[in-house]
Write a protein that holds these residues in place. Sequence first.
Motif, PDB file in Angstrom:
ATOM      1  N   PHE A  49       0.743  -1.321  -0.246  1.00  0.00           N
ATOM      2  CA  PHE A  49       0.157   0.100   0.167  1.00  0.00           C
ATOM      3  C   PHE A  49       0.862   1.324   0.017  1.00  0.00           C
ATOM      4  O   PHE A  49       0.262   2.455  -0.082  1.00  0.00           O
ATOM      5  CB  PHE A  49      -1.002  -0.137   1.317  1.00  0.00           C
ATOM      6  N   ASN A  50       2.266   1.209   0.134  1.00  0.00           N
ATOM      7  CA  ASN A  50       2.769   2.276   0.290  1.00  0.00           C
ATOM      8  C   ASN A  50       3.881   2.795  -1.079  1.00  0.00           C
ATOM      9  O   ASN A  50       4.658   3.652  -1.064  1.00  0.00           O
ATOM     10  CB  ASN A  50       3.940   2.471   1.341  1.00  0.00           C
ATOM     11  N   LYS A  51       3.453   2.023  -2.273  1.00  0.00           N
ATOM     12  CA  LYS A  51       3.988   2.492  -3.558  1.00  0.00           C
ATOM     13  C   LYS A  51       3.420   2.042  -4.521  1.00  0.00           C
ATOM     14  O   LYS A  51       2.275   1.267  -4.653  1.00  0.00           O
ATOM     15  CB  LYS A  51       5.502   1.832  -3.542  1.00  0.00           C
ATOM     16  N   VAL A  52       3.436   2.470  -5.903  1.00  0.00           N
ATOM     17  CA  VAL A  52       2.949   1.977  -7.242  1.00  0.00           C
ATOM     18  C   VAL A  52       3.832   0.907  -7.616  1.00  0.00           C
ATOM     19  O   VAL A  52       5.056   0.977  -7.733  1.00  0.00           O
ATOM     20  CB  VAL A  52       3.019   3.182  -8.184  1.00  0.00           C
ATOM     21  N   HIS A  53       3.357  -0.319  -7.980  1.00  0.00           N
ATOM     22  CA  HIS A  53       4.064  -1.501  -8.230  1.00  0.00           C
ATOM     23  C   HIS A  53       4.399  -1.652  -9.705  1.00  0.00           C
ATOM     24  O   HIS A  53       3.552  -1.018 -10.645  1.00  0.00           O
ATOM     25  CB  HIS A  53       3.336  -2.810  -7.920  1.00  0.00           C
ATOM     26  N   ASP A  54       5.423  -2.147 -10.063  1.00  0.00           N
ATOM     27  CA  ASP A  54       5.852  -2.310 -11.527  1.00  0.00           C
ATOM     28  C   ASP A  54       4.855  -3.352 -12.289  1.00  0.00           C
ATOM     29  O   ASP A  54       4.475  -3.127 -13.276  1.00  0.00           O
ATOM     30  CB  ASP A  54       7.262  -3.009 -11.762  1.00  0.00           C
ATOM     31  N   SER A  55       4.223  -4.173 -11.483  1.00  0.00           N
ATOM     32  CA  SER A  55       3.152  -5.045 -12.216  1.00  0.00           C
ATOM     33  C   SER A  55       1.864  -4.631 -12.266  1.00  0.00           C
ATOM     34  O   SER A  55       1.466  -3.929 -11.134  1.00  0.00           O
ATOM     35  CB  SER A  55       3.035  -6.448 -11.457  1.00  0.00           C
ATOM     36  N   LYS A  57      -0.896  -6.045 -12.764  1.00  0.00           N
ATOM     37  CA  LYS A  57      -1.790  -7.067 -11.937  1.00  0.00           C
ATOM     38  C   LYS A  57      -1.601  -6.678 -10.644  1.00  0.00           C
ATOM     39  O   LYS A  57      -2.941  -7.035 -10.016  1.00  0.00           O
ATOM     40  CB  LYS A  57      -1.673  -8.430 -12.261  1.00  0.00           C
ATOM     41  N   THR A  58      -0.377  -6.641 -10.003  1.00  0.00           N
ATOM     42  CA  THR A  58      -0.515  -6.293  -8.743  1.00  0.00           C
ATOM     43  C   THR A  58      -1.284  -4.842  -8.315  1.00  0.00           C
ATOM     44  O   THR A  58      -2.065  -4.770  -6.897  1.00  0.00           O
ATOM     45  CB  THR A  58       1.069  -6.294  -8.137  1.00  0.00           C
ATOM     46  N   ASN A  59      -0.940  -3.850  -9.086  1.00  0.00           N
ATOM     47  CA  ASN A  59      -1.594  -2.645  -8.752  1.00  0.00           C
ATOM     48  C   ASN A  59      -3.636  -2.738  -8.861  1.00  0.00           C
ATOM     49  O   ASN A  59      -3.931  -2.091  -8.182  1.00  0.00           O
ATOM     50  CB  ASN A  59      -1.398  -1.616  -9.684  1.00  0.00           C
ATOM     51  N   VAL A  60      -3.879  -3.802  -9.586  1.00  0.00           N
ATOM     52  CA  VAL A  60      -5.243  -3.986 -10.035  1.00  0.00           C
ATOM     53  C   VAL A  60      -5.473  -4.704  -8.633  1.00  0.00           C
ATOM     54  O   VAL A  60      -6.659  -4.330  -8.080  1.00  0.00           O
ATOM     55  CB  VAL A  60      -5.581  -4.889 -11.090  1.00  0.00           C
ATOM     56  N   LEU A  61      -4.985  -5.659  -8.126  1.00  0.00           N
ATOM     57  CA  LEU A  61      -5.206  -6.351  -6.798  1.00  0.00           C
ATOM     58  C   LEU A  61      -5.411  -5.361  -5.655  1.00  0.00           C
ATOM     59  O   LEU A  61      -6.337  -5.425  -4.815  1.00  0.00           O
ATOM     60  CB  LEU A  61      -4.226  -7.495  -6.444  1.00  0.00           C
ATOM     61  N   VAL A  62      -4.478  -4.351  -5.533  1.00  0.00           N
ATOM     62  CA  VAL A  62      -4.553  -3.393  -4.301  1.00  0.00           C
ATOM     63  C   VAL A  62      -5.645  -2.572  -4.489  1.00  0.00           C
ATOM     64  O   VAL A  62      -6.071  -2.195  -3.507  1.00  0.00           O
ATOM     65  CB  VAL A  62      -3.165  -2.506  -4.450  1.00  0.00           C
ATOM     66  N   ARG A  63      -6.240  -2.143  -5.762  1.00  0.00           N
ATOM     67  CA  ARG A  63      -7.249  -1.505  -5.868  1.00  0.00           C
ATOM     68  C   ARG A  63      -8.303  -2.102  -5.408  1.00  0.00           C
ATOM     69  O   ARG A  63      -9.580  -1.368  -5.168  1.00  0.00           O
ATOM     70  CB  ARG A  63      -7.515  -0.977  -7.478  1.00  0.00           C
ATOM     71  N   ILE A 289       4.035 -30.966 -10.306  1.00  0.00           N
ATOM     72  CA  ILE A 289       2.931 -30.326 -10.347  1.00  0.00           C
ATOM     73  C   ILE A 289       2.996 -29.052 -11.162  1.00  0.00           C
ATOM     74  O   ILE A 289       4.074 -28.408 -11.157  1.00  0.00           O
ATOM     75  CB  ILE A 289       2.342 -30.179  -8.885  1.00  0.00           C
ATOM     76  N   GLU A 290       1.743 -28.433 -11.668  1.00  0.00           N
ATOM     77  CA  GLU A 290       1.840 -27.340 -12.324  1.00  0.00           C
ATOM     78  C   GLU A 290       0.959 -26.101 -11.363  1.00  0.00           C
ATOM     79  O   GLU A 290       0.000 -26.344 -10.971  1.00  0.00           O
ATOM     80  CB  GLU A 290       1.259 -27.394 -13.500  1.00  0.00           C
ATOM     81  N   TYR A 291       1.423 -24.773 -11.675  1.00  0.00           N
ATOM     82  CA  TYR A 291       0.702 -23.724 -11.143  1.00  0.00           C
ATOM     83  C   TYR A 291       0.506 -23.019 -12.083  1.00  0.00           C
ATOM     84  O   TYR A 291       1.212 -22.557 -13.033  1.00  0.00           O
ATOM     85  CB  TYR A 291       1.696 -23.002  -9.891  1.00  0.00           C
ATOM     86  N   LYS A 292      -0.962 -22.305 -11.940  1.00  0.00           N
ATOM     87  CA  LYS A 292      -1.368 -21.087 -13.011  1.00  0.00           C
ATOM     88  C   LYS A 292      -0.979 -19.948 -12.355  1.00  0.00           C
ATOM     89  O   LYS A 292      -1.401 -19.612 -11.291  1.00  0.00           O
ATOM     90  CB  LYS A 292      -2.614 -21.320 -13.401  1.00  0.00           C
ATOM     91  N   LYS A 293       0.007 -18.992 -12.833  1.00  0.00           N
ATOM     92  CA  LYS A 293       0.548 -17.811 -12.287  1.00  0.00           C
ATOM     93  C   LYS A 293      -0.696 -16.879 -12.632  1.00  0.00           C
ATOM     94  O   LYS A 293      -1.305 -16.520 -13.555  1.00  0.00           O
ATOM     95  CB  LYS A 293       1.795 -17.368 -12.862  1.00  0.00           C
ATOM     96  N   ARG A 294      -1.138 -16.012 -11.456  1.00  0.00           N
ATOM     97  CA  ARG A 294      -1.768 -14.904 -11.609  1.00  0.00           C
ATOM     98  C   ARG A 294      -1.433 -13.386 -11.508  1.00  0.00           C
ATOM     99  O   ARG A 294      -1.759 -12.775 -12.148  1.00  0.00           O
ATOM    100  CB  ARG A 294      -2.969 -14.976 -10.351  1.00  0.00           C
ATOM    101  N   LEU A 295      -0.603 -13.209 -10.660  1.00  0.00           N
ATOM    102  CA  LEU A 295       0.450 -12.127 -10.673  1.00  0.00           C
ATOM    103  C   LEU A 295       1.682 -12.304 -11.031  1.00  0.00           C
ATOM    104  O   LEU A 295       1.959 -13.622 -11.502  1.00  0.00           O
ATOM    105  CB  LEU A 295       0.404 -11.474  -9.018  1.00  0.00           C
ATOM    106  N   ASP A 296       2.444 -11.488 -10.865  1.00  0.00           N
ATOM    107  CA  ASP A 296       4.101 -11.933 -11.441  1.00  0.00           C
ATOM    108  C   ASP A 296       4.944 -12.444 -10.108  1.00  0.00           C
ATOM    109  O   ASP A 296       5.841 -11.808  -9.799  1.00  0.00           O
ATOM    110  CB  ASP A 296       4.701 -10.347 -11.926  1.00  0.00           C
TER     111      ASP A 296
END
Length: 605
Positions: A49-55, A57-63, A289-296
């Motif tokens: 919450f204290n900065k704007v992220h490079d990603s 997707k992360t910024n969308v999560l925070v909003r 096992i396989e993971y589907k990535k949602r954020l970076d």
Amino acid sequence: MAETTSEHIKSIIALLPETPGVYQYFDKEGKIIYVGKAKNLKRRVSSYFNKVHDSVKTNVLVRNIRDLKYIVVKTEEDALHLENSLIKEYKPRYNVLLKDDKTYPWITVRNEHFPRVFLTRKVIKDGSKYYGPYANVHLAKTVLELIRTLYPIRTCPHNLTPENIRRGKFKICLQYHIKNCKGACEGLEEEKTYLEYISQVKQILNGNIQQLSEHLLQEMGKLSENLKFEEAQVLKEKYLLLEKYRAKSVIVSTTIHNIDIFSYDEEDDAAFVNYMHIRNGSIVQSFTIEYKKRLDEAKEDILALGIAELRTRFKSLSREIVVPFLPDLEFENVEFIVPQRGDKKKLLEISEQNVKQYKIDKLKQTEKLNPEHRSMKLLKEIQKELCMNKPPVHIECFDNSNIQGSDAVAACVVFKMGKPAKKEYRKYNIKTVTGPDDYASMKEVVRRRYQRLIREEAPLPDLIIADGGKGQMEIIREVIEDELHLEIPIAGLVKNDRHRTSELLFGFPPKAIGIKVQSQLFRLLEQIQNEVHRFAITFHKDKRSKRQIASAFDNMKGIGDKTKTALLKEFKSMKRVKEASFEEIASIIGKAKAKIIIQNLNSQH
């Protein structure tokens, strides 16, 4: 409302402890949208919450965060396991998603009188022993077949309690008569003897094959010394079977005991973690096992999740874990090793081979279900390399062909979904250029091609490729952008001294895009260049042959255009006409005209 929510979150952050724990983010509907672990809850949560992220997707999560909760735990390892279980339970929108939803088989040694040994996909807590799970079902069946070949283990479902056997409730079956079972159901075998077999079966399933082989070898020697050769022969056959199976198993080193190996790989939005367990020098378990990535997500975080998931699933208590890089976690009484050489390095390479094979098998399965998947994957690679807005589903490539300026022609080939669309190939006779001027010829052809497509309102390509370097690219750009005011990306394919495709140029000014020569993407680009070159050369040869035949027949009286066309269609070149017999020519144009042609050709000698 947003300000109120922000103040609400700030008030929670202010009270967060600086201890390990797990945090949960909720959206406006009160639904969990993200779960994370932290060594230091206050520092980790504050960072969102204290900065704007490079990603993005992360910024969308925070909003979308409207509330947060947290759970304090004693150690970072506890936090990891709790995070993993919460992600599996709630499947939050922005967390990596574990895609492994298969139920793999186990080999179980049943907790019962005269225990049965069989494959099952259900694990029941009834005191039975379970070995696995086996990702490779064929391997599980092979192990089971070995066990049944070595030992007369019963397969019937009867409840063989001493009371039931004493009461004579059961009768021997075919398995007894073919010597696969010793008839415990009728009391023909003692349970003590049977349990000795089961003890040896467990050794095999635990990977203790070497110890079992040595035991059989010793027993075989004792029987031979006592002149019990038939019994010794039975043990010898079992020993040879075990050794044959052991030879097929991956034997690493007899000095390596009870360690876990993890490797990692990723591709686009997917991440893969392979697990291998080594016991008594042998690989006894391997699973991916396989993971589907949602954020970076960082690879260290995903590897940590995979380690927690797989060690829990396989109930591993190994205190030594070999990894390709250090994960973002610490386990109590567990040492992480990144090997640089030796047996453990070889083990890690085997694990990496397994994770790569999993990716290949997954790709083959996907292509089987969706044949266009591979092509689209390559097109997306081109899109990524050239920073295009969309995959180049429709590609066109141009090439010129002339010899010392004569019979100048050009060709355009069309590729759709990474495959040649031959019906849409086009040939061009150069009309406005005199002499060997490749740049002027290219300008004419590109102008004619796209003026016609615009006039006919036909689809335009997503990418234009010039069979040449910076000069050809600039000529195409002048026509596309300056004259026709179109926005179509332009690339160039350059050949080396050996006439092999060597690099891809893109941008203005053009720059070389580094692409591995052995990659599928490079092979596709090479195919496009070879195809346009072949098509242009073939057209040029045909035109030259027509001109040569036409000029040779110009002064022959009685030979008109129809005759010339018929001969050209049949023989393709003047050389073949000269080599043809009178009868062959006469069968095409008749004896009278054939006689004129033969006489004229003979007089030319």
